[in-house]
Motif scaffolding. Structure first.
Motif, short mmCIF file in Angstrom:
data_model
loop_
_atom_site.label_atom_id
_atom_site.label_comp_id
_atom_site.label_asym_id
_atom_site.label_seq_id
_atom_site.Cartn_x
_atom_site.Cartn_y
_atom_site.Cartn_z
N SER A 202 51.02 50.22 54.06
CA SER A 202 49.56 50.14 53.89
C SER A 202 49.02 48.73 54.09
CB SER A 202 49.16 50.67 52.52
OG SER A 202 49.81 49.95 51.49
N GLY A 203 49.89 47.80 54.50
CA GLY A 203 49.42 46.49 54.94
C GLY A 203 49.30 45.42 53.88
N THR A 204 49.81 45.68 52.68
CA THR A 204 49.54 44.77 51.55
C THR A 204 50.07 43.36 51.77
OG1 THR A 204 49.75 46.72 50.12
CG2 THR A 204 49.65 44.58 49.05
N ILE A 205 51.29 43.22 52.27
CA ILE A 205 51.85 41.87 52.46
C ILE A 205 50.98 41.06 53.41
CG2 ILE A 205 53.78 40.57 53.47
CD1 ILE A 205 55.67 42.69 52.38
N LEU A 206 50.58 41.65 54.51
CA LEU A 206 49.82 40.91 55.51
C LEU A 206 48.39 40.64 55.07
CD1 LEU A 206 51.17 42.52 58.80
CD2 LEU A 206 51.98 40.52 57.54
N ILE A 207 47.80 41.56 54.32
CA ILE A 207 46.46 41.31 53.79
C ILE A 207 46.50 40.15 52.81
CG2 ILE A 207 44.62 42.27 52.33
CD1 ILE A 207 45.24 45.01 53.62
N GLU A 208 47.52 40.13 51.93
CA GLU A 208 47.66 39.01 51.00
C GLU A 208 47.92 37.71 51.75
OE1 GLU A 208 47.16 38.94 47.66
OE2 GLU A 208 46.46 41.00 47.88
N ALA A 209 48.71 37.77 52.82
CA ALA A 209 48.99 36.57 53.62
C ALA A 209 47.71 36.04 54.27
CB ALA A 209 50.03 36.88 54.69
N ALA A 210 46.87 36.95 54.76
CA ALA A 210 45.61 36.52 55.37
C ALA A 210 44.69 35.86 54.34
CB ALA A 210 44.92 37.71 56.02
N LEU A 211 44.66 36.42 53.12
CA LEU A 211 43.86 35.81 52.06
C LEU A 211 44.38 34.41 51.74
CD1 LEU A 211 43.47 38.86 49.62
CD2 LEU A 211 41.74 37.94 51.16
N ILE A 212 45.70 34.27 51.71
CA ILE A 212 46.31 32.96 51.47
C ILE A 212 46.02 32.02 52.63
CG2 ILE A 212 48.52 31.74 51.28
CD1 ILE A 212 49.56 34.26 49.77
N GLY A 213 46.16 32.53 53.84
CA GLY A 213 45.95 31.70 55.03
C GLY A 213 44.54 31.14 55.12
N GLN A 214 43.56 31.94 54.69
CA GLN A 214 42.17 31.47 54.73
C GLN A 214 41.70 30.94 53.37
OE1 GLN A 214 39.51 34.35 56.60
NE2 GLN A 214 40.07 33.47 58.57
N ASN A 215 42.64 30.82 52.43
CA ASN A 215 42.35 30.31 51.09
C ASN A 215 41.20 31.06 50.43
OD1 ASN A 215 43.16 28.48 49.04
ND2 ASN A 215 41.39 27.20 49.44
N ILE A 216 41.24 32.38 50.54
CA ILE A 216 40.23 33.23 49.91
C ILE A 216 40.73 33.63 48.53
CG2 ILE A 216 38.99 35.43 50.04
CD1 ILE A 216 39.27 35.22 53.11
N ALA A 217 39.93 33.40 47.50
CA ALA A 217 40.32 33.75 46.13
C ALA A 217 40.54 35.25 46.04
CB ALA A 217 39.24 33.31 45.15
N PRO A 218 41.70 35.71 45.54
CA PRO A 218 42.01 37.14 45.53
C PRO A 218 41.11 37.98 44.64
CG PRO A 218 43.63 35.92 44.23
CD PRO A 218 42.79 34.90 44.96
N GLY A 219 40.48 37.34 43.64
CA GLY A 219 39.60 38.09 42.74
C GLY A 219 38.14 38.00 43.10
N PHE A 220 37.84 37.55 44.31
CA PHE A 220 36.45 37.26 44.68
C PHE A 220 35.59 38.52 44.72
CE2 PHE A 220 32.98 35.94 47.52
CZ PHE A 220 32.62 34.74 46.93
N ASN A 221 36.18 39.67 45.06
CA ASN A 221 35.38 40.89 45.24
C ASN A 221 35.62 41.93 44.16
OD1 ASN A 221 33.98 40.21 47.68
ND2 ASN A 221 35.93 40.41 48.75
N ARG A 222 35.92 41.49 42.93
CA ARG A 222 36.12 42.43 41.84
C ARG A 222 35.45 41.89 40.57
NH1 ARG A 222 41.59 42.76 38.77
NH2 ARG A 222 40.07 42.71 37.08
N GLU A 223 35.51 42.68 39.51
CA GLU A 223 34.90 42.28 38.25
C GLU A 223 35.96 42.11 37.18
OE1 GLU A 223 32.15 45.41 37.44
OE2 GLU A 223 30.62 44.63 38.80
N PHE A 224 35.61 41.39 36.11
CA PHE A 224 36.53 41.11 35.01
C PHE A 224 35.82 41.40 33.69
CE2 PHE A 224 37.14 38.17 38.54
CZ PHE A 224 38.46 38.44 38.89
N ASP A 225 36.58 41.85 32.69
CA ASP A 225 35.98 42.15 31.38
C ASP A 225 35.26 40.93 30.82
OD1 ASP A 225 36.81 44.74 31.42
OD2 ASP A 225 38.26 44.57 29.78
N ALA A 226 35.84 39.74 31.00
CA ALA A 226 35.30 38.53 30.39
C ALA A 226 33.95 38.11 30.97
CB ALA A 226 36.30 37.38 30.51
#
Length: 380
Positions: A202-226
């Motif tokens: 389902s592409g998870t390794i490469l999607i995570e690599a792309a986020l790392i490659g472009q230095n995109i914060a992994p939690g940028f498009n989600r919400e948190f309880d806090a």
């Protein structure tokens, strides 16, 4: 409230050092323990850590820690903690728990006692007679008992940090996003190098690599309880999101390709990458590993291939490993990283790994086989 708070970034077994490096990179000094990374930081660290930690499972706020060998000690110790500094008058505070090598081994009883103690403390502080309404923000409490020491924490993340929000489809044995990110961070791949996953699923390794490659914060498009907690100023969240936006490198070019023998998985991978905002950055192709054609002189493979644990699959999996080994034998300058639970992987691949690292993919004991590519003139 003190300007400094104590936080715990929880980690899967074997990934503590990776999580610790991530926390250090955010500017905080850490103490590493089994399954967790402990550190003191200002309140602003709660938004920053939730946004940026790629390999941690959760970020927890430590409310207090004390010895408890009786239910009375657990009740009084819990009641003595300043819960009103964190939990609002309308706040919901469900309690979960665990007990390891402790006198107080009944987790349900411990949860009830902690719940009652917190409620009594809050009712007294807020001047309430009836039960707490619990209609507001969510404050998930955990009581963790280890060798008669009670640790009381609040979960700042809510849904686990592996839930990035981009997975619209998955295969039968999906790799957690946090583990996928760890597999990338455990290599020395850099965004200027070619990256290939010949078992992309389902592409998870490469999607995570792309986020790392472009230095995109992994939690940028989600919400948190806090985000709903009143003691964390909105400015802290706004500053954290602004920092993430400023540090992203959306113009960074990437050469990333995922292939898989199953055309349905390729379609799922495409959909996931589009949902992650990376649709035009990753190439997806239906292909079996024996048909790989590699043109670049240098590059990396990071893969989590099938393990052959289901009846009838092993022969097919062994052939996949052998085919990949035969292809990569022709490209000694490439580095290859493979996660698998199959203990005879090196034999089927046809080469002994430069290095191995033990990891747990969920509850499955695996090895991360690492083959370091030979440097070429263009890479020196």
């Amino acid at each position: 409230m003190s300007k400094q708070i104590k936080l715990i970034a929880t980690a899967a077994m074997g990934l503590e050092s990776v999580v610790a490096d991530e926390v250090r990179n955010l500017g905080y000094e850490v103490e590493v323990d089994n399954g967790k990374v402990i550190f003191e930081a200002p309140i602003s660290a709660i938004p920053r850590c939730n946004l940026w930690l790629r390999t941690a499972d959760r970020v927890k706020l430590v409310v207090g820690e004390f010895t408890a060998t009786t239910f009375d000690e657990l009740f009084e110790g819990t009641k003595a903690l300043p819960w009103e500094n964190y939990i609002s008058e309308e706040g919901q505070f469900p309690v979960s728990g665990k007990s390891v090598k402790s006198t107080l081994f009944s987790v349900p009883d411990c949860q009830k006692i902690v719940k009652k103690a917190i409620a009594e403390r809050l009712k007294r502080k807020y001047g309430m007679v009836s039960n707490m309404p619990e209609t507001g923000a969510m404050y998930k409490v955990e009581v963790s008992l280890l060798k008669d020491t009670a640790l009381l924490t609040l979960d700042t993340s809510g849904v686990g940090l592996h839930k990035r929000g981009y997975r619209v489809g998955q295969g039968e044995a999906p790799l957690k996003e946090t583990m996928a990110a760890a597999l990338v961070l455990l290599t020395n791949w850099r965004p200027e190098y070619t990256l290939l996953d010949p078992f992309c699923g389902s592409g998870t390794i490469l999607i995570e690599a792309a986020l790392i490659g472009q230095n995109i914060a992994p939690g940028f498009n989600r919400e948190f309880d806090a985000e709903a907690w009143s003691f964390i100023r909105n400015k802290h969240w706004n500053d954290a999101f602004e920092e993430a936006e400023d540090l992203a490198k959306y113009d960074q070019k990437l050469d990333i390709t995922g292939t898989d023998i199953d055309h349905k998985m390729i379609e799922i991978a495409k959909a996931n990458s589009i949902e992650a905002g990376l649709g035009d950055l990753i190439n997806w192709k239906q292909m079996q590993v024996s048909d790989l054609t590699i043109k670049q002189e240098n590059g990396y493979i990071i893969a989590n291939p099938p393990y052959g644990q289901r009846i009838g699959d092993l022969d097919e999996v062994k052939k996949m490993y052998a085919d990949m080994g035969a292809v990569m034998k022709q490209h000694p300058s490439w580095s290859v990283y493979v996660l698998t639970a199959y203990e005879a992987f090196e034999k089927e691949y046809g080469q002994q790994a430069t290095k191995k690292r033990k990891l747990f993919n969920g509850f499955i004991k695996t090895d991360y086989y690492q083959y370091f590519g030979k440097k070429t003139k263009g890479d020196m």
